[in-house]
Design an enzyme around this catalytic site. Structure first.
Site: not given
Length: 139
Positions: A102, A127
Site C-alpha cells: 500500500c 496476487c
C-alpha cells in the site's frame, strides 16, 4: 478495519500502534509480509461491484472491475488504482518477484506477476492476500 480508529495510519505509524489496531492475522500479513494459505481468503471468489481498500489504513487500492479469476487461490487484479500501490523487488525464497505494498501505509499486499498470458488489458496478475483487503460494496 484499522481505518475505523481515530488514528491516521500511514508509513510513519509505529509498530506498537499497528499491533493495537490490526488482528493477529492482519498484522502477520500486512506488517510482517506473511501469506495466507491459497484458497482460504474471503475475497478469492467474490465478484461484486465495489472497491477493495487496504485493511490497514483504508486507502482504496483496487476497483472490482479489474478483478479476475486467475485460479491461483488468492484474489487477482490486473491493475491497481493509479498511485495506490508501490512495487519492490523481492528476492526472498531464491527467486525474483515483485512485492506490492500500500503506498499510504506500506502494508504488504502480495506480489504482482507479469507476462503469464491472461487475457487482461495489462497481462499482469496482482496476487493479493484477502486479509490485506477490506471490500466496500458499491451502493
Amino acid at each position: 478495519m484499522a481505518s475505523n480508529t481515530d488514528v491516521n495510519l500511514d508509513k510513519s505509524t509505529p509498530e506498537n500502534k499497528w499491533k493495537e489496531v490490526l488482528s493477529t492475522e492482519e498484522y502477520q500479513i500486512l506488517r510482517q509480509k506473511g501469506t495466507e494459505p491459497a484458497g482460504t481468503g474471503q475475497y478469492n471468489k467474490i465478484y461484486k461491484d465495489g472497491e477493495y481498500n487496504c485493511a490497514g489504513c483504508g486507502a482504496t487500492l483496487y476497483k472490482s472491475d479489474t478483478k479476475f479469476d486467475s485460479g491461483c487461490g488468492w484474489p487477482a487484479f490486473y491493475a491497481e488504482i493509479p498511485g495506490a500501490v508501490d512495487r519492490h523487488v523481492d528476492s526472498s525464497f531464491g527467486m525474483k518477484r515483485t512485492e506490492i505494498t500500500c503506498s499510504k501505509c506500506g502494508g504488504h499486499l502480495g506480489h504482482v506477476f507479469e507476462g503469464e498470458g491472461f487475457k487482461t488489458p495489462t497481462d499482469e496478475r496482482h496476487c493479493v492476500n484477502s486479509r490485506s483487503l477490506k471490500f466496500q460494496a458499491k451502493n
